[in-house]
Design an enzyme around this catalytic site. Structure first.
Site, PDB file in Angstrom:
ATOM      1  N   THR A 204      -7.544   5.245   1.946  1.00 25.39           N
ATOM      2  CA  THR A 204      -8.329   6.156   1.142  1.00 25.39           C
ATOM      3  C   THR A 204      -8.755   7.347   1.972  1.00 25.39           C
ATOM      4  O   THR A 204      -9.130   7.175   3.121  1.00 25.39           O
ATOM      5  CB  THR A 204      -9.599   5.401   0.659  1.00 25.39           C
ATOM      6  N   VAL A 233      -8.343  -2.179 -10.115  1.00 21.77           N
ATOM      7  CA  VAL A 233      -9.134  -1.068  -9.583  1.00 21.77           C
ATOM      8  C   VAL A 233      -9.894  -1.596  -8.376  1.00 21.77           C
ATOM      9  O   VAL A 233     -10.461  -2.694  -8.415  1.00 21.77           O
ATOM     10  CB  VAL A 233     -10.122  -0.530 -10.641  1.00 21.77           C
ATOM     11  N   GLY A 234      -9.878  -0.842  -7.289  1.00 20.44           N
ATOM     12  CA  GLY A 234     -10.578  -1.260  -6.074  1.00 20.44           C
ATOM     13  C   GLY A 234     -11.954  -0.639  -5.976  1.00 20.44           C
ATOM     14  O   GLY A 234     -12.552  -0.204  -6.973  1.00 20.44           O
ATOM     15  N   ASP A 235     -12.447  -0.571  -4.761  1.00 23.53           N
ATOM     16  CA  ASP A 235     -13.804  -0.078  -4.536  1.00 23.53           C
ATOM     17  C   ASP A 235     -13.939   1.435  -4.684  1.00 23.53           C
ATOM     18  O   ASP A 235     -15.013   1.942  -5.028  1.00 23.53           O
ATOM     19  CB  ASP A 235     -14.246  -0.444  -3.107  1.00 23.53           C
ATOM     20  N   THR A 255     -13.322   2.570   3.403  1.00 25.17           N
ATOM     21  CA  THR A 255     -11.880   2.471   3.224  1.00 25.17           C
ATOM     22  C   THR A 255     -11.461   1.069   3.635  1.00 25.17           C
ATOM     23  O   THR A 255     -12.156   0.404   4.389  1.00 25.17           O
ATOM     24  CB  THR A 255     -11.136   3.537   4.062  1.00 25.17           C
ATOM     25  N   GLY A 258     -10.242  -3.208  -0.732  1.00 25.65           N
ATOM     26  CA  GLY A 258     -11.279  -2.941  -1.715  1.00 25.65           C
ATOM     27  C   GLY A 258     -12.045  -4.177  -2.130  1.00 25.65           C
ATOM     28  O   GLY A 258     -13.267  -4.137  -2.327  1.00 25.65           O
TER      29      GLY A 258
HETATM   30  N1  ASP Z   1     -10.182   0.809  -0.724  1.00 18.63           N
HETATM   31  C1  ASP Z   1      -9.059   1.217  -1.513  1.00 18.63           C
HETATM   32  C2  ASP Z   1      -8.702   0.158  -2.493  1.00 18.63           C
HETATM   33  O1  ASP Z   1      -8.895  -1.001  -2.219  1.00 18.63           O
HETATM   34  C3  ASP Z   1      -7.882   1.554  -0.755  1.00 18.63           C
HETATM   35  C4  ASP Z   1      -8.064   1.537   0.681  1.00 18.63           C
HETATM   36  O2  ASP Z   1      -8.924   2.225   1.193  1.00 18.63           O
HETATM   37  O3  ASP Z   1      -7.334   0.834   1.350  1.00 18.63           O
HETATM   38  O4  ASP Z   1      -8.178   0.516  -3.544  1.00 18.63           O
END
Ligand code: ASP
Length: 344
Positions: A204, A233-235, A255, A258
């Site tokens: 991210t 959907v992630g964080d 990041t 998630g």
């Molecule tokens: N945190 C984001 C997700 O899980 C992607 C990442 O930062 O790896 O969608």
């Protein structure tokens, strides 16, 4: 005291104790975003404009294999983008599962500024962007499509429990590329350590900034986990998980995996620790410790946070090695290691 500007005939005085402008972004590719945003901050522009510009610069960069164009698709072969933007608990916007537009952070900003809502998903977010005149874009790069075809040959999209996506080594940031701008390749094209077929992970662009008026803002943008179940959907687009900004106490952006961040409301928790008096690094340490205590941490897991206080002091820390932070202010323009890595 410094004279900072003239407005409607009034001289505005700024205490020299106000923080100087600053932008901090996740990963070494964040340096490209910081560079794109800096002219805004340097001329006294807003932190909100700056973090939007930083995210847009990364979203259009096909060399970044985890954000915007060039991001890896879901299990059905569709790239879906998530993003959010935040000024304060009462001022934020977010969108998730955007499929037809390249700039989720910009759409999220419009949602924040033009509607009473805070979050739009899927078709509704696409329709909102279309209504506002955003230009539709094909999000799937040829390289990402090729990677998806290779992945699809060997995998059942629905049962991801044994999927190598979730077992492959975590993303590793090797710092600046030969141009000094930060590599966008966390997962691919990094021989000899990685084969080209190793498109396995996700990350991210998260950015926090303070402008010359001492206003703080944050944003993040991602294509999420590669080959994720459609609809996952992630964080990142969820306020309090991937991002939180409280002008009185500080901001945090996340990041990494998630699901781990969501389990502890990560970014909100970091800011809450600062609200109780913790320094940025102690706040992140406490939240990473909670993740370590709550989850069975696997080799492929990674989580990193940046925490920023209203006075401009900040820290970054990661669960595991291989994460970097990009920082730019009037004096420096650097890619730095996190102050703390919790596990080897
Ligand atoms: N945190 C984001 C997700 O899980 C992607 C990442 O930062 O790896 O969608």
């Amino acid at each position: 005291l410094n004279i900072t500007g003239l407005a409607r005939g009034l001289v505005i005085w700024r205490s020299s104790s106000l923080p100087a402008p600053l932008i901090i972004s996740t990963w070494s590719f964040g340096k490209r975003g910081n560079d794109a945003a800096w002219p805004i901050l340097a001329r006294g522009g807003s932190a909100l404009d700056a973090i939007e510009r930083a995210c847009c610069a990364i979203e259009v960069d096909p060399d970044v294999d985890s954000v915007g164009f060039g991001g890896l698709p879901d299990a059905a072969g569709h790239v879906t983008l998530d993003g959010c933007i935040m000024l304060s608990p009462s001022r934020s916007g977010s969108v998730c599962a955007v499929r037809r537009f390249l700039h989720p952070v910009s759409i999220a900003r419009q949602l924040m500024e033009k509607t009473p809502h805070m979050m739009l998903a899927g078709d509704g977010a696409d329709a909102f962007a279309a209504e506002l005149g955003f230009t539709p874009a094909d999000l799937l790069s040829a390289e990402a499509q090729d990677a998806w075809r290779k992945w699809r040959r060997d995998h059942e999209p629905v049962d991801q429990s044994q999927d190598q996506v979730f077992k492959f080594p975590r993303p590793v940031d090797r710092g600046s590329d030969p141009t000094g701008r930060g590599s966008g390749r966390l997962f691919s094209k990094q021989p000899p350590e990685r084969e080209e077929s190793d498109w396995k992970h996700h990350d991210t662009i998260g950015a926090l900034a303070i402008d010359s008026h001492a206003v703080m803002a944050g944003a993040c943008s991602t294509s999420g986990t590669p080959f994720k179940l459609p609809g996952r959907v992630g964080d990142s687009p969820i306020i309090g998980h991937g991002l939180y900004v409280d002008p009185a106490h500080g901001a945090a952006v996340a990041t990494g995996t998630g699901e781990l961040i969501m389990g502890v409301c990560g970014s909100f928790a970091v800011v809450e620790c600062m609200r109780r008096g913790a320094s940025p690094i102690d706040a992140i340490r406490e939240v990473l410790s909670r993740i370590v205590n709550e989850f069975q941490i696997a080799d492929h897991h990674q989580v990193a946070f940046i925490a920023l206080k209203p006075d401009g002091t900040f820290a970054s820390a990661a669960l595991r090695s291989g994460y970097k932070t990009s920082v730019k202010d009037g004096q420096r323009n650097e890619v730095i290691d996190p102050e703390l890595v919790m596990m080897s």
